[in-house]
Structure formats: structure tokens, C-alpha cells
Enzyme design. Structure first.
Site, PDB file in Angstrom:
ATOM      1  N   HIS A 323       0.481  -1.119   0.287  1.00 20.30           N
ATOM      2  CA  HIS A 323       0.364  -0.186  -0.076  1.00 20.30           C
ATOM      3  C   HIS A 323       0.399   1.438  -0.108  1.00 20.30           C
ATOM      4  O   HIS A 323       0.772   2.143  -0.743  1.00 20.30           O
ATOM      5  CB  HIS A 323      -0.698   0.211   1.637  1.00 20.30           C
ATOM      6  CG  HIS A 323      -2.307  -0.878   1.199  1.00 20.30           C
ATOM      7  ND1 HIS A 323      -2.542  -2.400   1.184  1.00 20.30           N
ATOM      8  CD2 HIS A 323      -3.662  -0.249   0.800  1.00 20.30           C
ATOM      9  CE1 HIS A 323      -2.906  -2.851   0.821  1.00 20.30           C
ATOM     10  NE2 HIS A 323      -4.607  -1.717   0.806  1.00 20.30           N
ATOM     11  N   GLY A 324       2.244   1.786   0.206  1.00 25.12           N
ATOM     12  CA  GLY A 324       2.860   2.555   0.402  1.00 25.12           C
ATOM     13  C   GLY A 324       4.187   2.435   1.048  1.00 25.12           C
ATOM     14  O   GLY A 324       4.508   1.554   1.790  1.00 25.12           O
TER      15      GLY A 324
END
Length: 485
Positions: A323-324
Site C-alpha cells: 500500500h505504501g
């Protein structure tokens, strides 16, 4: 270009639909798909044209690689090399800066500036092509022409933030497409798109006005009171739901307008009975990808309890990290891995639990996990968690304390809590009403996009009128949360 921008809604989308329909009518389905591909490249390049060669090269490279892999009897080395190339590309753009900064901080040096800009949608189009590589290796997807493959990867409806669609579900739809737009598909697609647009503009963007100030204050090192922390968290929990499910609705609606069926991506996830049920309802296509292309290849639950728990944790850690490029996303994934392991142990040894209690515990656990997901650092997460427990103080708006005087003994009345951002322009009652409305929809109603609208023409007119005000009078088009991933 954003789905929720006036440029997209009143210019790009009508021009695309007209060009697609006319080219299909005059020149046939291949021409219509060529228009779709060209439109998708224009859509992607609108932000930074410099990244167009990256997308085009990735599509051409993977397509040719799979064609070569299919011609050899020893496919595994080709698969490994193809996966390595895709993951290396993703790793460089998404994680090189994080690892360089982390390494520099360990040695007390200044973090280097690598000058890397994260290309939009690279996580999603990389996953699409990994699926095609793996499925081709397994002979689970048929060979296809280049236009069909390029549309499968590059279709603007899902290019930037999903849903993650399976090759065997979507490529055959492009292969047999007639190039015509059916009236029923167009109207159904517009319905779904408008409902998703309303989720984004009317609910998600309004809720952001509550969530952002609290998390921004935590990032700056300010302590939050009990109410401030919970309002920020409840607002963000509802915001990300309406933001991402609204985006998914719009993607599904856009595809449906031209007769392409995308899979469902949300099914009332906050109504889940347990954490496993939550992951069968939230971002369904990503959950399926992690299960089928990571958890099961790691061994799944086939090698005993210890191995299964390790596989669960690895899957969720990598899912969080996907996700990041921040350690807080790893913490979010780790929390969900921990939840899933606890759930498995409870199923083995725990007593049956009341359904409502189980749903409440699941919801609270999911909300707490959103803290590191949204917070800008581990330190900010800690400040927010302290606020949620009341360690940062217990303060209530003066209006509430006056209405319920007994609260004066446990809380400090204040005129306006500093970090309840929307309370600066809305009354406490109006602010509370918005949160209650949002959570009422989430917890009681089915997902909006699963409803069939009756009185179709009236619904379309009402839906357009409802969203047009927010679309044209908003100060700016707020990006979707998942665009950063």
C-alpha cells in the site's frame, strides 16, 4: 485526471463514449478497442506524459515475454525472470527512497535525494501483469491479441486504483466485444458511476474535513483529547470506505457503459462478523490476489498451524507494504496479520460469541488498524492511539456538557475543540449528524452500488442533479486515497 473532476465528467468521458461508439459502428470492434486504448493513454499521460513510455514499455514487454514463454517447454525460468523484472521496476519507483532514507538514518547520514517520482497506478498495473504472467505459466488464461491484452492492463477505468481484474475474466470480454454500446449497459453504467460519484463528493470529501485536522495535529506532535481522536478516527474510517468504494463503483460503472463487467470490490465490509469475513468483503479483488498469488503459493494452510500462521503474517505484511513506502503501512499489515492469527486460534479453542458482539469487536479492531494506515509516521500513530484511550485528556464541546451536566465531572467543557476541523464551519449538531448519517449507511444499508435503482430515468436525473452541485462548486477535486498507492 480524476474521475471526480468536471474535466473528466463533462469532457473526457462523453468524447470517449462518442468516439468508441462511432468507431465501432463504422470500422468494427478492433477500431473501438483501439480508441479505448488511445483514450486510456491520454488519460494516463494527462498527469505526467513522461511516464507514458513506462506504461507502454511495461505492456509491450510483458506481452512479448509471455508469448516467448508459451513457446518453450521450460517455462519456470521465464516466469521467474518476468516476475523479477516487474517487481524490480515496482521496487525502484516505490521503495528505493524509503530504503535509502532508512539506511542513511541508521548510519546518522543525511537521506539521499534520489529524485524518484512515483508513477500513478504502478502498483495496480504491475499486479495485473503479474497475474497474466502466472496464469499463462499455469495455462489458466488463453493466448490473446495485443489490443486485448493492452486494454486489459491499460483500460483507464481501473488503471490507477483497481479493481484488480483477473485476465481470464476480462480479456475474453475484450476479445468478443462487438464494438457497440448497448443502451441498457450505458444506462446501468451511468447509474453506478453517479452513485459512486455521490459517495466520493458528498460523503467522503465532507468526512475528510473531520479526519484531516486530527491526524495532521498528531503528525505535528500535538496531543489529542479523547473526543478529538475518536472523531478523527471515525471520520477517517467512513471517509476511506466511501472514497475507495466510491472509486470502485465509478470504475465498475465506466466499464459497464461499454459492456465490460468488472467484479464486485466491496460488500458491506464494516458489517463483517469477523476479521476473515472483513477481508472477504473489503477490497475483494486485492484480497483474492493476495490469497491466490501469495498466501497459497507460500503453502497456505497445508503444512500445519505454525506454517499457516507464518504464511498469514507474511501475506498481510507484504499486503500492507504494497500500500505504501512507509513503515506505518507495514504496521497496518502486521496488525491485520495478528488479527487473523487470533481469529484462527479463537475458532479452534474459543467459545461461540454473540454475533453483534463479534461484529462490534471486528469493527473496533479494523478502526484501530486504520491509525497507522492514515498517520504520517509511527510517532503520529502513537499520539493518536494515546488520544483514543483518553491519555491525552478528556474534553467535550460545551454544548454537550450543558445538555448532559453529569459529564462535567469526567470531562472538561470547551467552546470548540481545536482539531475538530469541520466544527469551525458547522455546528456540533450538524457535524455529529453527518457522522451518524455516514455510519448509519455503512452499518445498516447494503453497499449503495449493489442496489438496483427503480424509476431509472428519474433516478438518473436526480442523481445528476445531486452530484452536479458538488462537482462544479467544490473548491478543488480531492484525489482518491488509493491513488497514492
Amino acid at each position: 485526471m480524476l474521475f471526480n473532476s468536471s474535466l473528466f465528467v463533462v469532457a473526457f468521458l462523453p468524447l470517449f463514449l462518442a468516439a468508441f461508439a462511432l468507431s465501432g459502428w463504422w470500422f468494427g470492434p478492433r477500431a473501438a478497442l483501439s480508441v479505448l486504448l488511445l483514450s486510456s493513454l491520454i488519460f494516463y499521460g494527462w498527469w505526467k506524459p513522461i511516464f507514458l513510455p513506462l506504461l507502454i514499455g511495461s505492456i509491450i514487454g510483458n506481452y512479448l515475454w509471455v508469448r516467448l514463454m508459451r513457446r518453450t517447454s521450460r517455462r519456470k525460468p521465464w516466469l521467474i525472470a518476468g516476475l523479477a523484472a516487474n517487481l524490480a521496476l515496482l521496487g525502484w519507483f516505490k521503495y528505493a527512497g524509503l530504503f535509502a532514507a532508512t539506511g542513511a538514518s541508521l548510519f546518522g547520514a543525511r537521506p539521499p535525494d534520489l529524485g524518484i517520482i512515483l508513477p500513478l497506478g504502478i502498483s495496480f498495473f504491475t499486479f495485473q501483469q503479474i497475474m497474466y504472467l502466472v496464469d499463462s505459466y499455469r495455462d489458466e488464461t488463453p493466448a490473446c491479441g495485443f489490443i486485448d491484452y493492452a486494454c486489459f492492463v491499460g483500460f483507464f477505468a481501473h488503471l490507477l486504483a483497481g479493481p484488480i481484474v483477473r485476465p481470464r475474466e476480462i480479456i475474453p470480454q475484450f476479445a468478443r466485444h462487438t464494438g457497440r454500446i448497448r443502451y441498457d449497459d450505458l444506462i446501468a453504467g451511468i447509474e453506478i458511476f453517479l452513485l459512486g460519484l455521490a459517495k466520493k463528493l458528498v460523503l467522503a470529501d465532507s468526512l475528510a474535513r473531520f479526519a484531516d485536522p486530527g491526524f495532521r495535529a498528531a503528525a505535528a506532535g500535538h496531543q489529542l483529547s479523547l473526543v478529538e481522536a475518536w472523531v478523527a478516527l471515525l471520520a477517517y474510517g467512513a471517509q476511506i470506505y466511501f472514497d475507495f468504494s466510491g472509486y470502485s463503483d465509478m470504475a465498475i460503472g465506466l466499464a459497464r457503459m461499454i459492456g465490460i463487467r468488472f467484479p464486485l470490490n466491496f460488500r458491506s465490509p464494516y458489517q463483517a462478523r469477523d476479521i476473515s469475513d472483513f477481508w472477504r468483503r473489503w477490497n475483494i479483488t486485492l484480497s483474492g490476489f493476495l490469497r491466490d498469488y501469495l498466501y497459497i503459493p507460500l503453502g497456505g494452510n497445508r503444512h500445519g498451524e505454525v506454517r499457516r500462521n507464518a504464511n498469514l503474517m507474511i501475506t498481510m505484511l507484504l499486503g500492507g507494504f504494497w500500500h505504501g513506502a512507509a513503515w506505518s503501512f507495514l504496521a497496518w499489515g502486521g496488525l491485520h496479520g495478528f488479527y487473523l492469527i487470533i481469529h484462527q486460534q479463537w475458532r479452534r479453542f474459543g467459545a461461540p460469541m454473540n454475533a453483534r458482539l463479534a461484529q462490534a469487536i471486528t469493527l473496533i479492531a479494523v478502526l484501530v488498524a486504520w491509525v497507522p494506515f492514515r498517520a504520517e509516521s509511527i510517532h503520529a500513530s502513537w499520539i493518536m492511539l494515546r488520544g483514543l484511550t483518553g491519555a491525552g485528556g478528556v474534553e467535550l464541546p460545551d454544548l454537550i456538557v450543558k445538555a448532559l451536566p453529569f459529564l462535567r465531572h469526567i470531562a472538561t467543557p470547551v467552546a470548540v475543540l481545536p482539531y475538530l476541523g469541520a466544527a469551525r464551519t458547522m455546528s456540533v449538531v450538524q457535524s455529529a449528524a453527518l457522522l451518524v448519517l455516514a455510519w448509519g449507511i455503512i452499518l445498516i444499508a447494503p453497499d449503495i452500488h449493489s442496489l438496483r435503482v427503480r424509476g431509472r430515468n428519474a433516478a438518473l436525473i436526480a442523481g445528476f442533479a445531486f452530484t452536479a452541485q458538488a462537482l462544479f462548486f467544490a473548491p478543488f477535486a480531492r484525489p482518491f486515497i488509493y491513488f497514492q498507492f
